[in-house]
Design a protein around this motif. Structure first.
Motif, PDB file in Angstrom:
ATOM      1  N   GLY A  11       0.804  -1.224   0.000  1.00  0.00           N
ATOM      2  CA  GLY A  11       0.000   0.000   0.000  1.00  0.00           C
ATOM      3  C   GLY A  11       0.832   1.266   0.000  1.00  0.00           C
ATOM      4  N   LEU A  12       1.827   1.334   0.886  1.00  0.00           N
ATOM      5  CA  LEU A  12       2.608   2.567   1.005  1.00  0.00           C
ATOM      6  C   LEU A  12       3.591   2.740  -0.150  1.00  0.00           C
ATOM      7  CD1 LEU A  12       3.292   2.737   4.854  1.00  0.00           C
ATOM      8  CD2 LEU A  12       1.624   4.028   3.498  1.00  0.00           C
ATOM      9  N   SER A  13       4.114   1.654  -0.680  1.00  0.00           N
ATOM     10  CA  SER A  13       5.000   1.800  -1.836  1.00  0.00           C
ATOM     11  C   SER A  13       4.209   2.231  -3.066  1.00  0.00           C
ATOM     12  CB  SER A  13       5.744   0.497  -2.118  1.00  0.00           C
ATOM     13  OG  SER A  13       4.858  -0.532  -2.486  1.00  0.00           O
ATOM     14  N   THR A  14       2.968   1.754  -3.184  1.00  0.00           N
ATOM     15  CA  THR A  14       2.114   2.201  -4.292  1.00  0.00           C
ATOM     16  C   THR A  14       1.790   3.682  -4.150  1.00  0.00           C
ATOM     17  OG1 THR A  14       1.146  -0.015  -4.467  1.00  0.00           O
ATOM     18  CG2 THR A  14      -0.045   1.787  -5.520  1.00  0.00           C
ATOM     19  N   ILE A  65      19.013  -2.634  -8.426  1.00  0.00           N
ATOM     20  CA  ILE A  65      20.093  -3.397  -7.784  1.00  0.00           C
ATOM     21  C   ILE A  65      20.346  -2.896  -6.376  1.00  0.00           C
ATOM     22  CG2 ILE A  65      22.561  -3.903  -7.902  1.00  0.00           C
ATOM     23  CD1 ILE A  65      22.275  -3.847 -10.971  1.00  0.00           C
ATOM     24  N   TYR A  66      20.376  -1.568  -6.191  1.00  0.00           N
ATOM     25  CA  TYR A  66      20.614  -1.005  -4.861  1.00  0.00           C
ATOM     26  C   TYR A  66      19.469  -1.307  -3.903  1.00  0.00           C
ATOM     27  CZ  TYR A  66      24.468   1.582  -6.988  1.00  0.00           C
ATOM     28  OH  TYR A  66      25.633   1.915  -7.643  1.00  0.00           O
ATOM     29  N   THR A  67      18.259  -1.452  -4.437  1.00  0.00           N
ATOM     30  CA  THR A  67      17.132  -1.831  -3.581  1.00  0.00           C
ATOM     31  C   THR A  67      17.329  -3.240  -3.048  1.00  0.00           C
ATOM     32  OG1 THR A  67      15.652  -0.401  -4.844  1.00  0.00           O
ATOM     33  CG2 THR A  67      14.624  -2.088  -3.476  1.00  0.00           C
ATOM     34  N   ASP A  68      17.810  -4.146  -3.887  1.00  0.00           N
ATOM     35  CA  ASP A  68      18.145  -5.495  -3.426  1.00  0.00           C
ATOM     36  C   ASP A  68      19.237  -5.464  -2.366  1.00  0.00           C
ATOM     37  OD1 ASP A  68      16.420  -7.284  -4.631  1.00  0.00           O
ATOM     38  OD2 ASP A  68      17.665  -7.593  -6.400  1.00  0.00           O
ATOM     39  N   ARG A  69      20.187  -4.547  -2.526  1.00  0.00           N
ATOM     40  CA  ARG A  69      21.367  -4.538  -1.661  1.00  0.00           C
ATOM     41  C   ARG A  69      21.129  -3.799  -0.345  1.00  0.00           C
ATOM     42  NH1 ARG A  69      26.881  -2.411  -4.261  1.00  0.00           N
ATOM     43  NH2 ARG A  69      26.304  -4.086  -5.707  1.00  0.00           N
ATOM     44  N   PHE A  70      20.455  -2.637  -0.417  1.00  0.00           N
ATOM     45  CA  PHE A  70      20.335  -1.793   0.778  1.00  0.00           C
ATOM     46  C   PHE A  70      18.933  -1.760   1.382  1.00  0.00           C
ATOM     47  CE2 PHE A  70      23.747   0.225  -1.813  1.00  0.00           C
ATOM     48  CZ  PHE A  70      24.802  -0.090  -0.984  1.00  0.00           C
ATOM     49  N   GLY A  71      17.955  -2.300   0.679  1.00  0.00           N
ATOM     50  CA  GLY A  71      16.591  -2.300   1.201  1.00  0.00           C
ATOM     51  C   GLY A  71      15.752  -1.192   0.585  1.00  0.00           C
ATOM     52  N   GLY A  72      14.483  -1.525   0.319  1.00  0.00           N
ATOM     53  CA  GLY A  72      13.605  -0.585  -0.365  1.00  0.00           C
ATOM     54  C   GLY A  72      13.266   0.649   0.448  1.00  0.00           C
ATOM     55  N   LYS A  73      13.196   0.514   1.765  1.00  0.00           N
ATOM     56  CA  LYS A  73      12.791   1.657   2.589  1.00  0.00           C
ATOM     57  C   LYS A  73      13.772   2.807   2.448  1.00  0.00           C
ATOM     58  CE  LYS A  73      11.626   2.951   7.331  1.00  0.00           C
ATOM     59  NZ  LYS A  73      11.315   2.459   8.700  1.00  0.00           N
ATOM     60  N   ARG A  74      15.043   2.527   2.616  1.00  0.00           N
ATOM     61  CA  ARG A  74      16.053   3.595   2.550  1.00  0.00           C
ATOM     62  C   ARG A  74      16.203   4.165   1.136  1.00  0.00           C
ATOM     63  NH1 ARG A  74      21.291   1.165   5.446  1.00  0.00           N
ATOM     64  NH2 ARG A  74      20.403  -0.783   4.667  1.00  0.00           N
ATOM     65  N   VAL A  75      16.248   3.269   0.141  1.00  0.00           N
ATOM     66  CA  VAL A  75      16.447   3.733  -1.233  1.00  0.00           C
ATOM     67  C   VAL A  75      15.247   4.551  -1.707  1.00  0.00           C
ATOM     68  CG1 VAL A  75      16.803   2.994  -3.619  1.00  0.00           C
ATOM     69  CG2 VAL A  75      17.956   1.790  -1.760  1.00  0.00           C
ATOM     70  N   PHE A  76      14.033   4.097  -1.392  1.00  0.00           N
ATOM     71  CA  PHE A  76      12.814   4.802  -1.792  1.00  0.00           C
ATOM     72  C   PHE A  76      12.757   6.187  -1.151  1.00  0.00           C
ATOM     73  CE2 PHE A  76       8.587   2.970  -3.472  1.00  0.00           C
ATOM     74  CZ  PHE A  76       8.326   4.136  -4.160  1.00  0.00           C
ATOM     75  N   ALA A  77      12.961   6.242   0.159  1.00  0.00           N
ATOM     76  CA  ALA A  77      12.876   7.520   0.874  1.00  0.00           C
ATOM     77  C   ALA A  77      13.945   8.499   0.400  1.00  0.00           C
ATOM     78  CB  ALA A  77      12.994   7.292   2.374  1.00  0.00           C
ATOM     79  N   GLY A  78      15.160   8.003   0.205  1.00  0.00           N
ATOM     80  CA  GLY A  78      16.237   8.873  -0.261  1.00  0.00           C
ATOM     81  C   GLY A  78      15.969   9.450  -1.641  1.00  0.00           C
ATOM     82  N   VAL A 176       5.466   9.905   5.581  1.00  0.00           N
ATOM     83  CA  VAL A 176       4.487   8.841   5.822  1.00  0.00           C
ATOM     84  C   VAL A 176       5.076   7.474   5.467  1.00  0.00           C
ATOM     85  CG1 VAL A 176       2.232   7.924   5.134  1.00  0.00           C
ATOM     86  CG2 VAL A 176       2.519  10.383   5.504  1.00  0.00           C
ATOM     87  N   PHE A 177       5.759   7.404   4.335  1.00  0.00           N
ATOM     88  CA  PHE A 177       6.360   6.143   3.895  1.00  0.00           C
ATOM     89  C   PHE A 177       7.396   5.664   4.900  1.00  0.00           C
ATOM     90  CE2 PHE A 177       9.699   3.824   1.649  1.00  0.00           C
ATOM     91  CZ  PHE A 177       8.966   2.841   1.006  1.00  0.00           C
ATOM     92  N   TRP A 178       8.247   6.547   5.352  1.00  0.00           N
ATOM     93  CA  TRP A 178       9.309   6.175   6.292  1.00  0.00           C
ATOM     94  C   TRP A 178       8.729   5.690   7.623  1.00  0.00           C
ATOM     95  CZ3 TRP A 178      14.348   5.310   5.746  1.00  0.00           C
ATOM     96  CH2 TRP A 178      15.129   5.185   6.903  1.00  0.00           C
ATOM     97  N   ALA A 179       7.671   6.342   8.071  1.00  0.00           N
ATOM     98  CA  ALA A 179       7.073   5.971   9.356  1.00  0.00           C
ATOM     99  C   ALA A 179       6.317   4.642   9.284  1.00  0.00           C
ATOM    100  CB  ALA A 179       6.125   7.072   9.818  1.00  0.00           C
ATOM    101  N   GLY A 180       5.776   4.305   8.115  1.00  0.00           N
ATOM    102  CA  GLY A 180       4.892   3.151   8.029  1.00  0.00           C
ATOM    103  C   GLY A 180       5.485   1.881   7.480  1.00  0.00           C
ATOM    104  N   THR A 181       6.705   1.913   6.943  1.00  0.00           N
ATOM    105  CA  THR A 181       7.266   0.728   6.290  1.00  0.00           C
ATOM    106  C   THR A 181       8.466   0.179   7.056  1.00  0.00           C
ATOM    107  OG1 THR A 181       8.653   2.133   4.876  1.00  0.00           O
ATOM    108  CG2 THR A 181       6.529   1.423   3.996  1.00  0.00           C
ATOM    109  N   LYS A 182       8.830  -1.039   6.714  1.00  0.00           N
ATOM    110  CA  LYS A 182      10.051  -1.650   7.234  1.00  0.00           C
ATOM    111  C   LYS A 182      10.617  -2.560   6.167  1.00  0.00           C
ATOM    112  CE  LYS A 182       6.962  -4.757   9.754  1.00  0.00           C
ATOM    113  NZ  LYS A 182       6.560  -5.205  11.100  1.00  0.00           N
TER     114      LYS A 182
END
Length: 391
Positions: A11-14, A65-78, A176-182
């Motif tokens: 939901g939050l990534s969408t 590739i970086y999403t696989d390596r570092f995680g979607g939460k950090r890469v998306f928010a950044g 909102v994304f950062w607070a709600g995802t992991k």
């Protein structure tokens, strides 16, 4: 953890992808007004529309590739926070070249497609990913929201407020994304960039890239250039053209999960055979209805449905190509789709200036759809040969 977080991840990534795609689509709905404001030629306007698509397409590869390596939460928010910089700079642009530079970096919004699908795919099993990734692809609705709202904002408040408003929006969405995802636990040993790119040695990666070049590239190109078509061919206002373009984007996006669902049930190849065959007929019909509003509109609606179904079916096949390297394949295929949206607006602008009409562009689309139909049949033969060899 996977069961508890999967719904929020989807939901939050969408939501975040939708907001990012509003930004990625910022120039298309108001290109006509910008052309008048900066006194641009048709080619300059086409380049401005296409430039965000270029960076947003090419950089999908490393971002996946970086999403696989570092995680979607950090890469998306950044990535979303970065977008604030070119948006604020664009609000003060007084020259075409500065605006074009801002458009290039605003293209980072398009990379959120690869980030979102890579992030979401880790939360769901392969047998559900056709439908789930189709739902994640609903973030494309950001293009419809841009087409519908941005001309109104421009007309009421001016160009700077378009960019200021989007900067505030993406800051709120990031919070909102950062607070709600992991993130799920990352692999113990991350692959290097070179190891991830080894999927380029696999023929299916290239086939999927060509297919997505047509399906998603066609979606992006129509979404970007349809306002220009409607203004040039049928003399609609920017608001009217934006509303009709929004309808095209909504149809193509909402039907995407159906493409994934059908691919889960009957197989992607069968779905794509119908899609490519349908696009041959639709594009041919478009080439002869360029001055018939009703006929052209019906063709656009048919194209929206076919391209949307095709988008869902193609990405059902991504985990099948390389389950352990989804980010790389997602990035490569997504980049191909984005590049497929970059070239047509420029080509159409050149064709229009050289011939005074868009007919040749739709003939070229017909030919490319035929190539995809042939390639899809080749993948079927390859799959049958592989099964026979295994037996």
């Amino acid at each position: 953890m996977r069961q508890q977080g999967s719904a929020l991840a989807l939901g939050l990534s969408t939501m975040a992808m939708t907001a990012s795609f509003v930004i990625w689509s910022v120039f298309s709905p108001i290109a006509g007004q910008i052309q008048e404001l900066f006194q641009l030629s048709a080619i300059e306007k086409s380049v401005l529309i296409a430039t965000p698509v270029l960076l947003g397409s090419i950089l999908r590869i490393p971002m996946g590739i970086y999403t696989d390596r570092f995680g979607g939460k950090r890469v998306f928010a950044g990535t979303m926070l970065f977008l604030i910089i070119p948006l604020l700079l664009a609000s003060f642009a007084q020259t075409y070249w500065l605006l074009l530079l801002c458009a290039l970096f605003i293209g980072m919004a398009g990379t959120t497609f690869a980030i979102s699908l890579t992030y979401v795919s880790r939360w769901f099993p392969p047998e559900r990913q056709g439908f789930v990734l189709g739902l994640a692809g609903l973030g494309n609705l950001g293009g419809a929201a841009a087409s519908f709202t941005l001309p109104i904002v421009f007309n009421r408040y001016g160009l700077p407020w378009v960019f200021w408003g989007l900067a505030v929006m993406i800051a709120v969405v990031t919070a909102v994304f950062w607070a709600g995802t992991k993130d799920l636990p990352l692999p113990a040993k991350a692959k290097t960039f070179r190891q991830s790119m080894e999927v380029l040695k696999e023929r299916p990666t290239w086939y999927l890239s060509v297919f997505y070049f047509l399906t998603f590239g066609g979606f992006v190109a129509f979404g970007a250039y349809l306002p220009t078509f409607l203004k040039d061919l049928f003399h609609l206002s920017a608001t009217e053209a934006g509303a009709r373009t929004a309808g095209f984007v909504v149809i193509a996006t909402l039907i995407r999960p159906l493409g994934g669902y059908l691919a889960d049930r009957i197989g992607s190849r069968k779905v794509l055979q119908v899609v490519f065959g349908g696009m041959i007929l639709v594009s041919l019909t478009m080439s002869v209805t360029l001055h018939q509003f009703a006929g052209f509109s019906v063709c656009c609606l048919a194209a929206a449905a076919l391209l949307g179904v095709g988008n869902g079916a193609v990405f059902k096949m991504v985990p099948e190509v390389s389950f352990g390297n989804t980010g790389a394949v997602t990035g490569i295929v997504g980049a191909a789709g984005g590049v497929g949206g970059f070239f047509p607006p420029i080509v159409l602008g050149v064709i229009k200036e050289m011939t005074g009409a868009y007919t040749i562009g739709f003939v070229m689309l017909t030919c490319f759809a035929f190539v995809c139909l042939w390639m899809n049949r080749q993948t079927k033969r390859m799959a049958m040969a592989k099964r026979e060899a295994a037996a």
